[in-house]
Structure formats: C-alpha cells, structure tokens
Design a protein around this motif. Structure first.
Motif, PDB file in Angstrom:
ATOM      1  N   LEU A   1      44.198   4.148 -15.944  1.00 33.91           N
ATOM      2  CA  LEU A   1      43.211   3.515 -16.821  1.00 33.91           C
ATOM      3  C   LEU A   1      42.564   4.532 -17.742  1.00 33.91           C
ATOM      4  N   THR A   2      42.289   5.728 -17.228  1.00 36.15           N
ATOM      5  CA  THR A   2      41.716   6.786 -18.064  1.00 36.15           C
ATOM      6  C   THR A   2      42.594   7.037 -19.279  1.00 36.15           C
ATOM      7  N   GLY A   3      43.909   7.127 -19.038  1.00 38.23           N
ATOM      8  CA  GLY A   3      44.827   7.356 -20.144  1.00 38.23           C
ATOM      9  C   GLY A   3      44.906   6.187 -21.090  1.00 38.23           C
ATOM     10  N   ALA A   4      44.923   4.966 -20.543  1.00 35.82           N
ATOM     11  CA  ALA A   4      45.016   3.769 -21.380  1.00 35.82           C
ATOM     12  C   ALA A   4      43.763   3.574 -22.222  1.00 35.82           C
ATOM     13  N   ALA A   5      42.612   4.011 -21.714  1.00 35.49           N
ATOM     14  CA  ALA A   5      41.359   3.852 -22.453  1.00 35.49           C
ATOM     15  C   ALA A   5      41.284   4.809 -23.639  1.00 35.49           C
ATOM     16  N   ALA A   6      42.025   5.914 -23.564  1.00 36.49           N
ATOM     17  CA  ALA A   6      41.917   6.933 -24.606  1.00 36.49           C
ATOM     18  C   ALA A   6      43.094   6.954 -25.578  1.00 36.49           C
ATOM     19  N   THR A   7      44.187   6.269 -25.260  1.00 35.42           N
ATOM     20  CA  THR A   7      45.406   6.376 -26.054  1.00 35.42           C
ATOM     21  C   THR A   7      45.273   5.715 -27.427  1.00 35.42           C
TER      22      THR A   7
ATOM     23  N   ALA B   1      48.202   4.627 -28.622  1.00 36.19           N
ATOM     24  CA  ALA B   1      49.374   3.762 -28.542  1.00 36.19           C
ATOM     25  C   ALA B   1      48.981   2.366 -28.095  1.00 36.19           C
ATOM     26  N   ARG B   2      49.863   1.414 -28.336  1.00 33.88           N
ATOM     27  CA  ARG B   2      49.604   0.028 -27.918  1.00 33.88           C
ATOM     28  C   ARG B   2      50.246  -0.285 -26.565  1.00 33.88           C
ATOM     29  N   THR B   3      51.264   0.476 -26.193  1.00 37.07           N
ATOM     30  CA  THR B   3      51.941   0.317 -24.911  1.00 37.07           C
ATOM     31  C   THR B   3      52.154   1.697 -24.317  1.00 37.07           C
ATOM     32  N   VAL B   4      51.731   1.878 -23.065  1.00 40.81           N
ATOM     33  CA  VAL B   4      51.902   3.166 -22.404  1.00 40.81           C
ATOM     34  C   VAL B   4      52.438   2.950 -20.992  1.00 40.81           C
ATOM     35  N   THR B   5      53.032   4.003 -20.440  1.00 43.89           N
ATOM     36  CA  THR B   5      53.579   3.969 -19.086  1.00 43.89           C
ATOM     37  C   THR B   5      52.908   5.053 -18.257  1.00 43.89           C
ATOM     38  N   CYS B   6      52.488   4.669 -17.060  1.00 47.25           N
ATOM     39  CA  CYS B   6      51.826   5.604 -16.152  1.00 47.25           C
ATOM     40  C   CYS B   6      52.817   5.970 -15.050  1.00 47.25           C
ATOM     41  N   VAL B   7      53.119   7.248 -14.907  1.00 52.23           N
ATOM     42  CA  VAL B   7      54.159   7.697 -13.983  1.00 52.23           C
ATOM     43  C   VAL B   7      53.617   8.809 -13.084  1.00 52.23           C
ATOM     44  N   ARG B   8      53.925   8.695 -11.786  1.00 52.95           N
ATOM     45  CA  ARG B   8      53.571   9.739 -10.830  1.00 52.95           C
ATOM     46  C   ARG B   8      54.784  10.631 -10.607  1.00 52.95           C
ATOM     47  N   ALA B   9      54.597  11.939 -10.774  1.00 55.58           N
ATOM     48  CA  ALA B   9      55.664  12.911 -10.553  1.00 55.58           C
ATOM     49  C   ALA B   9      55.734  13.266  -9.067  1.00 55.58           C
ATOM     50  N   PRO B  10      56.838  13.890  -8.615  1.00 56.74           N
ATOM     51  CA  PRO B  10      56.969  14.264  -7.201  1.00 56.74           C
ATOM     52  C   PRO B  10      55.840  15.131  -6.677  1.00 56.74           C
TER      53      PRO B  10
ATOM     54  N   ALA C   1      42.370  -7.145 -32.958  1.00 56.36           N
ATOM     55  CA  ALA C   1      41.968  -6.794 -31.592  1.00 56.36           C
ATOM     56  C   ALA C   1      42.619  -5.480 -31.150  1.00 56.36           C
ATOM     57  N   ASP C   2      41.885  -4.739 -30.317  1.00 55.76           N
ATOM     58  CA  ASP C   2      42.355  -3.471 -29.770  1.00 55.76           C
ATOM     59  C   ASP C   2      42.914  -3.742 -28.371  1.00 55.76           C
ATOM     60  N   LEU C   3      44.229  -3.959 -28.296  1.00 56.51           N
ATOM     61  CA  LEU C   3      44.878  -4.385 -27.058  1.00 56.51           C
ATOM     62  C   LEU C   3      45.915  -3.360 -26.610  1.00 56.51           C
ATOM     63  N   VAL C   4      45.817  -2.909 -25.366  1.00 59.96           N
ATOM     64  CA  VAL C   4      46.732  -1.898 -24.838  1.00 59.96           C
ATOM     65  C   VAL C   4      47.340  -2.392 -23.531  1.00 59.96           C
ATOM     66  N   TYR C   5      48.655  -2.267 -23.411  1.00 57.06           N
ATOM     67  CA  TYR C   5      49.368  -2.611 -22.175  1.00 57.06           C
ATOM     68  C   TYR C   5      49.723  -1.328 -21.449  1.00 57.06           C
ATOM     69  N   VAL C   6      49.295  -1.199 -20.182  1.00 54.11           N
ATOM     70  CA  VAL C   6      49.650  -0.043 -19.376  1.00 54.11           C
ATOM     71  C   VAL C   6      50.577  -0.485 -18.251  1.00 54.11           C
ATOM     72  N   ASN C   7      51.782   0.071 -18.256  1.00 55.03           N
ATOM     73  CA  ASN C   7      52.797  -0.209 -17.255  1.00 55.03           C
ATOM     74  C   ASN C   7      52.598   0.772 -16.093  1.00 55.03           C
ATOM     75  N   VAL C   8      52.276   0.242 -14.907  1.00 57.56           N
ATOM     76  CA  VAL C   8      52.007   1.097 -13.746  1.00 57.56           C
ATOM     77  C   VAL C   8      53.096   0.975 -12.680  1.00 57.56           C
ATOM     78  N   GLN C   9      54.262   0.469 -13.059  1.00 57.29           N
ATOM     79  CA  GLN C   9      55.316   0.220 -12.073  1.00 57.29           C
ATOM     80  C   GLN C   9      55.828   1.503 -11.418  1.00 57.29           C
ATOM     81  N   ARG C  10      55.620   2.652 -12.048  1.00 56.04           N
ATOM     82  CA  ARG C  10      56.058   3.919 -11.471  1.00 56.04           C
ATOM     83  C   ARG C  10      54.876   4.809 -11.070  1.00 56.04           C
ATOM     84  N   ALA C  11      53.706   4.216 -10.991  1.00 49.44           N
ATOM     85  CA  ALA C  11      52.508   4.996 -10.675  1.00 49.44           C
ATOM     86  C   ALA C  11      52.477   5.473  -9.232  1.00 49.44           C
ATOM     87  N   PHE C  12      53.238   4.808  -8.352  1.00 47.15           N
ATOM     88  CA  PHE C  12      53.260   5.188  -6.939  1.00 47.15           C
ATOM     89  C   PHE C  12      54.577   5.869  -6.540  1.00 47.15           C
TER      90      PHE C  12
END
Length: 418
Positions: free
Chosen positions: A394-400, A402-411, A309-320
C-alpha cells in the motif's frame, strides 16, 4: 461655528471614518483545514482478518460491540474483525493525519451502499458508504483502500476455502466404502477444479456486482470529499497456499493424497496449515489470478467512466512469495498467512493437531466451524506479518505515478512495488 458648517464637518468626519474603516478591514478568517484521512473499505483482506487484536465495531444501533463470546451469533458486528495490525494502519502514508478502517470480514459489494445487516449472512453494521460519509464530515479524505471481489452473491472466499479443505479431509479420513456403508452414498473427495470454485458465469456476475459498488463509491467520494482530491487504491488477493508445497508434506507412512484414506498425511498437512490436495494448488492459484483480473477490470472500467479520478490497481498475488503456508518445511512457522484452524466446540481452544482423531471427531470439529463460523473464520488469511507486507504494498501504491503496479516479495523478504 454655524449649524451648516457643523453639519458639513460631521458629514465629512463620518465619511472619512467609514472610508478608513473600510480600508483597514481584515478579511474574514478562512475555515480551518480539515485533518486528512485514509480509509479502508471492503472485505477481510482489508479489514485485518487474521491479524488479531481486533477492535470494537459500532453496530447498526450505534453500540460498540466488543468480543461477544465464541458462541455468539456470527452476525455480531465485532466479527468484522477490524485489526490495528491491518495494512491501512501500518502503511507509511505521508500527509495522512488519521486512518479509518470501515472494512468488514465477509463484506460483499452489496455492503458498500447497503447495510450488511439487511442481507443473508450479513453482519450488523451499516452501509460502508454511510460510515464513509461520517468520516467526511470531520476529515478531508485523501486515500481510499478498496478490497472487493472475493465475496459476492455468487461465491465467497470462505466457501471456496471450505470446499477444497473439506474434500481433502474427507478423502484423508474416510474410505470410499465407509461412505457407502454408513452414509448411503459418496461424498466429494476429488481435488477442486476451477469451476468448483467459480464458473466463468459467476466470475462475470461478480465483476458486474463489484463494478456497480465501486461506481457508487466514486460517485459518493465526488460528493463528500472536501477538496475533491483523493487516490483510490484497488488491491486484489494473494493465495495463502503456494503453487507447490514443500516435499516433506508430499507423503506420510508411504501414502500420498492420491490414495484412498491417508490419515497420517492429513494430520500432517492440517498441522502445517495446508489441508488440501496437491492437485488443488494450481486451482487456487488460478482462482487468485481470476480475482486479480476482476479487480483490474473494475479499475479500468471506472477509469473510463471517471477520467479525472486518481485510481491505482495494486496486484499483490506475489506479495507472499516464499512464505506461503507449507511453502517451507517448517510451516506454519514463518508463513505470512494463518493456517486452517477450528475448535472442538466453541471453547476458545484451537485444534492444532488432528493426530489420533477419527472420522466422527473430524465431523464434530467441522460442524463447530459450520455452526460457529468465528471459530474458523481467520483461516487462510494474512496474519499480522502478512498484513505488514501488504502495508508495504500500500505504501508503494499510495506514492506511485503508475496506474497499475505489482507488489512482489523476493526470497530475502524484500518487497518491491513496480
């Protein structure tokens, strides 16, 4: 010409005609390829709660439910709050023809394989897997976005938010002596602790429930997907509140939230969208982290059980980061989450300021939320701008790869997925 020669000639002509016919016969046309689909399953952080402009939702009887009025039962399918502003609809997903939002605000692992209408406090919608099967009859499912874990049979996000906000409001508006004099005993006013939100045992139970639901999802996808090729993205949760609020929300009238009764400060934080003790902020951050651990654990378990299976975990805890409620002095302006808001009765008019309200007013407003949950259910969810950020995750997670990615918002507002 003799009869024999005529017979032989006719036979040869027939054979030759058949041979020629066989030689030039074209293969039967291939079945037309199905249009591709991206599908969202799960709860409010996926459905678009808080993003507004909600679409009609088909109920268990096959009837599309539009807004039924503020005093309608909260079980109405419409209150799944599926928004065209949800992240699924706004992500850049090359190759995807159509998108289907099957998630439902308040959705639990139970709702994946069972009709939500058959559990306590469920909504009048069919099982999300049944809705997924209907999509698979007309589309080739290539991407599935899943958001599960914050609601389950042990705890729900709404109750968690209510617990901490109510403690702050009670502490702000009513002195300890008033509880003894008028209510006959104390009402909880202390900041929330980790175990107030979810104990270790409850987290373990929630992990097991979520794992079982996702196992059913992956099994179903293997049965119904046209070509057997699909990516499943597991998204976790971001805390709508920061690790620390802006300093202008620390005190009002020389009172902070460690005093007994601090109404002016309570009104200020409510208006800004963060009616909560400062001491509860760390608890909320840890709760989001624990939910992230839950989601990551589910993905890891499923990867072992479904190695192809093609399974990806995206961590969005720092997205905001930098744009949570009360993280900046002008909150809720510029925040990526909705402030806590309720109504004074199911009027359709949100109370945006509690200045001048007494404790009986506060109780009446709180009771409105309890009786008509739709009057406050958008509180502390990603708003339309927040779902726009999650769409980039989600855009990044759909294209990566990697199996685990982190989504981070910069200042500066830049969002990266790595």
């Amino acid at each position: 010409m003799s009869r024999f020669r005529r017979t032989v000639l006719s036979t040869l002509l027939a054979v030759t005609s058949a041979a020629l016919s066989t030689a030039v016969a074209l293969p039967a046309p291939a079945a037309a390829a199905l249009p591709t689909a991206a599908v969202a399953l799960g709860d409010s952080f996926i459905s678009g709660e808080g993003a507004g402009a909600y679409s009609p939702v088909v109920d268990v009887d096959g009837v599309a439910q539009s807004f039924p009025g503020w005093s309608a039962p909260n079980s109405n399918a419409y209150f799944c709050h599926r928004s065209p502003n949800a992240s699924l609809n706004r992500a850049d997903l090359p190759g995807i023809t159509d998108r289907f939002n099957l998630a439902c605000s308040g959705g639990q692992p139970y709702d994946i394989a069972n009709a939500s209408a058959t559990r306590a406090n469920g909504r009048q919608v069919t099982a999300q897997l049944d809705q997924l099967r209907a999509v698979a009859r007309t589309h080739d499912i290539d991407l599935v976005l899943v958001g599960l874990g914050s609601n389950n049979s042990s705890f729900t996000f709404g109750k968690v938010a209510e617990e901490c906000a109510n403690r702050f409001i009670a502490d702000a508006w009513t002195g300890w002596w008033e509880f003894w004099a008028y209510l006959g005993g104390p009402v909880e006013q202390d900041p929330c602790t980790d175990d107030d939100l979810a104990t270790a045992a409850q987290m373990s139970a929630a992990t097991a429930e979520t794992t079982a639901a996702v196992r059913q999802l992956l099994t179903t996808l293997d049965e119904i997907d046209a070509d057997g090729q699909h990516r499943v993205v597991f998204q976790d949760y971001t805390d709508p509140l920061p690790p620390e609020i802006a300093s202008n929300f620390w005190t009002e009238d020389s009172r902070d939230d460690t005093r007994d009764k601090f109404r002016a400060l309570g009104a200020e934080r409510y208006a800004a969208g963060c009616p909560i003790h400062r001491a509860s902020l760390g608890t909320g951050q840890r709760f989001a982290q624990r939910l992230g651990t839950l989601v990551g654990s589910v993905r890891a378990t499923m990867a072992a059980e479904f190695p192809a299976a093609d399974l990806v975990y995206v961590n969005v805890q720092r997205a905001f980061d930098g744009a949570r409620l009360c993280e900046q002095s002008g909150s809720p302006t510029g925040a990526l989450a909705t402030p806590i808001r309720s109504m004074d009765g199911p009027s359709g008019v949100f109370v945006t300021s509690l200045a001048g309200y007494d404790k009986l007013d506060i109780q009446r407003i709180a009771n409105t939320c309890g009786t008509y949950f739709q009057t406050c259910q958008e509180s502390w969810h990603p708003n339309a701008a927040g779902h726009g950020v999650l769409a980039r995750c989600l855009t990044g997670a759909a294209a990566t790869s990697a199996r685990t990615v982190t989504c981070v918002r910069a200042p500066d507002g830049t969002v990266t997925v790595s």
